[in-house]
Design a protein around this motif. Structure first.
Motif, short mmCIF file in Angstrom:
data_model
loop_
_atom_site.label_atom_id
_atom_site.label_comp_id
_atom_site.label_asym_id
_atom_site.label_seq_id
_atom_site.Cartn_x
_atom_site.Cartn_y
_atom_site.Cartn_z
N LEU A 1 0.83 -1.21 0.00
CA LEU A 1 0.00 0.00 0.00
C LEU A 1 0.87 1.26 0.00
O LEU A 1 0.55 2.23 -0.70
N LEU A 2 1.94 1.23 0.78
CA LEU A 2 2.84 2.38 0.84
C LEU A 2 3.45 2.64 -0.54
O LEU A 2 3.49 3.79 -1.00
N HIS A 3 3.88 1.58 -1.19
CA HIS A 3 4.48 1.71 -2.51
C HIS A 3 3.47 2.26 -3.52
O HIS A 3 3.80 3.13 -4.33
N ILE A 4 2.25 1.76 -3.46
CA ILE A 4 1.22 2.19 -4.41
C ILE A 4 0.79 3.64 -4.15
O ILE A 4 0.75 4.46 -5.07
N VAL A 5 0.46 3.94 -2.90
CA VAL A 5 -0.05 5.27 -2.55
C VAL A 5 0.97 6.36 -2.86
O VAL A 5 0.65 7.38 -3.49
N PHE A 6 2.21 6.15 -2.43
CA PHE A 6 3.24 7.16 -2.68
C PHE A 6 3.59 7.21 -4.17
O PHE A 6 3.94 8.28 -4.69
N GLY A 7 3.51 6.07 -4.84
CA GLY A 7 3.76 6.06 -6.28
C GLY A 7 2.73 6.89 -7.03
O GLY A 7 3.08 7.69 -7.92
N ILE A 8 1.47 6.73 -6.65
CA ILE A 8 0.39 7.51 -7.27
C ILE A 8 0.56 8.99 -6.95
O ILE A 8 0.41 9.86 -7.82
N ALA A 9 0.87 9.29 -5.68
CA ALA A 9 1.03 10.69 -5.26
C ALA A 9 2.16 11.37 -6.03
O ALA A 9 2.01 12.52 -6.47
N LEU A 10 3.27 10.68 -6.19
CA LEU A 10 4.41 11.27 -6.92
C LEU A 10 4.11 11.43 -8.40
O LEU A 10 4.51 12.43 -9.01
N MET B 1 6.31 3.15 -16.04
CA MET B 1 6.28 2.53 -14.72
C MET B 1 4.88 2.53 -14.12
O MET B 1 4.46 1.55 -13.50
N ALA B 2 4.14 3.62 -14.29
CA ALA B 2 2.80 3.71 -13.72
C ALA B 2 1.87 2.68 -14.37
O ALA B 2 1.09 2.00 -13.69
N VAL B 3 1.96 2.56 -15.70
CA VAL B 3 1.13 1.59 -16.42
C VAL B 3 1.50 0.17 -15.99
O VAL B 3 0.62 -0.67 -15.75
N GLN B 4 2.79 -0.09 -15.89
CA GLN B 4 3.25 -1.40 -15.44
C GLN B 4 2.70 -1.70 -14.04
O GLN B 4 2.28 -2.81 -13.75
N GLY B 5 2.75 -0.67 -13.17
CA GLY B 5 2.27 -0.85 -11.81
C GLY B 5 0.81 -1.25 -11.76
O GLY B 5 0.41 -2.09 -10.95
N VAL C 1 -0.90 -2.88 -14.11
CA VAL C 1 -1.01 -4.26 -14.58
C VAL C 1 -0.53 -5.24 -13.51
O VAL C 1 -1.17 -6.27 -13.26
N VAL C 2 0.57 -4.91 -12.84
CA VAL C 2 1.08 -5.76 -11.77
C VAL C 2 0.08 -5.85 -10.63
O VAL C 2 -0.14 -6.93 -10.06
N LEU C 3 -0.54 -4.73 -10.28
CA LEU C 3 -1.56 -4.73 -9.24
C LEU C 3 -2.72 -5.64 -9.62
O LEU C 3 -3.19 -6.44 -8.79
N LEU C 4 -3.19 -5.55 -10.86
CA LEU C 4 -4.26 -6.41 -11.33
C LEU C 4 -3.84 -7.87 -11.25
O LEU C 4 -4.62 -8.74 -10.83
N PHE C 5 -2.60 -8.14 -11.63
CA PHE C 5 -2.08 -9.51 -11.59
C PHE C 5 -2.08 -10.04 -10.16
O PHE C 5 -2.47 -11.19 -9.90
N VAL C 6 -1.62 -9.23 -9.21
CA VAL C 6 -1.56 -9.66 -7.80
C VAL C 6 -2.95 -9.97 -7.27
O VAL C 6 -3.16 -10.99 -6.60
N VAL C 7 -3.92 -9.10 -7.58
CA VAL C 7 -5.30 -9.32 -7.11
C VAL C 7 -5.86 -10.62 -7.68
O VAL C 7 -6.43 -11.45 -6.94
N PHE D 1 10.30 -6.21 -16.06
CA PHE D 1 10.72 -4.86 -16.43
C PHE D 1 10.51 -3.89 -15.27
O PHE D 1 11.35 -3.03 -15.00
N HIS D 2 9.39 -4.03 -14.60
CA HIS D 2 9.06 -3.14 -13.49
C HIS D 2 10.07 -3.30 -12.35
O HIS D 2 10.58 -2.32 -11.81
N VAL D 3 10.38 -4.55 -12.01
CA VAL D 3 11.30 -4.82 -10.92
C VAL D 3 12.72 -4.43 -11.29
O VAL D 3 13.46 -3.88 -10.47
N SER D 4 13.11 -4.70 -12.55
CA SER D 4 14.46 -4.39 -12.99
C SER D 4 14.75 -2.90 -12.83
O SER D 4 15.80 -2.51 -12.29
N HIS D 5 13.83 -2.07 -13.30
CA HIS D 5 14.03 -0.63 -13.16
C HIS D 5 13.85 -0.18 -11.71
O HIS D 5 14.63 0.62 -11.19
N GLY D 6 12.81 -0.72 -11.06
CA GLY D 6 12.51 -0.30 -9.70
C GLY D 6 13.62 -0.63 -8.72
O GLY D 6 13.90 0.15 -7.80
#
Length: 223
Positions: free
Chosen positions: A71-80, A109-113, A115-121, A171-176
């Motif tokens: 949640l911290l990663h998502i919320v702050f990612g969206i805020a930034l 990165m935001a688009v990847q995030g 898709v990754v969120l959808l995948f996790v759910v 790709f998301h993890v490699s850059h992140g």
């Protein structure tokens, strides 16, 4: 607001908190992928491993901590992301080139995030809360998660979605991974190239471990 609160909600604080959360999630992804390799040993080994995890009294603490990082990663990612777009509502007519060029991975990165969120759910719905089968080993009854995994990965559509989503995660993890370390101060010509190589190797290794599971279940395993 306290000094810590002021720091946490500052731009620097958000970036560094997001970086720490991202590194924590990278650690989880690696251990999760490695643990799942027991699937290749035997159904019993895989089920016993899963049973040991879910029956550990600390599982709830671990899940709460993992959820907090997520949640911290998502919320702050969206805020930034919102802050950056508000700072420049009109995009550049041309992307910078050379040393200042922003990679396609960074821009997406935001688009990847998302898709990754959808995948996790979907992953949680499918496996953690999916059909419950049970099996008994030495008078110990436990969930037969191996059977569920095998059943799910007989669906070729799901397998292809899984492979695509996990590749995007790579790709998301490699850059992140490298971006998080740089945000935390590890940004120097002497070791930045090594960090980039390590982050790429890490992401490829994790992706191959995850992808090997549905490929094995669909094309190789004969249960």
């Amino acid at each position: 607001m306290s000094r810590f609160g002021s720091y946490l909600f500052s731009t620097v604080g958000r970036k560094q908190s997001m970086a720490v959360a991202g590194l924590g999630l990278c650690g989880f992804v690696l251990t999760h992928a490695a643990g799942n390799m027991l699937l290749f040993k035997s159904a019993e080994a895989y089920n016993r491993y899963s049973h040991a995890l879910v029956t550990n009294p600390l599982i709830y603490v671990a899940e709460a901590g993992l959820l907090g990082l997520f949640l911290l990663h998502i919320v702050f990612g969206i805020a930034l992301t919102i802050r950056n777009r508000m700072a420049r509502p009109t995009p550049y007519a041309m992307h910078a080139e050379g040393a200042k060029e922003t990679s396609r991975t960074t821009r997406l990165m935001a688009v990847q995030g998302v898709v990754v969120l959808l995948f996790v759910v979907l992953h949680l719905i499918t496996f953690k809360f999916g059909t419950y089968y049970d099996v008994t080993y030495e008078n110990i009854q436990m969930r037969d998660i191996f059977r569920l995994v095998h059943e799910v990965f007989q669906n070729q559509l799901y397998v292809w979605w899984y492979v695509v989503a996990v590749t995007l995660l790579c790709f998301h993890v490699s850059h992140g991974f490298q971006s998080s370390l740089q945000t935390l101060g590890m940004n120097h010509p002497q070791y930045t190239p090594a960090i980039k190589k390590i982050s790429l190797l890490y992401a490829v290794a994790v992706t191959l471990m995850f992808i090997s599971q549905p490929v094995y279940m669909l094309f190789i395993f004969k249960g």
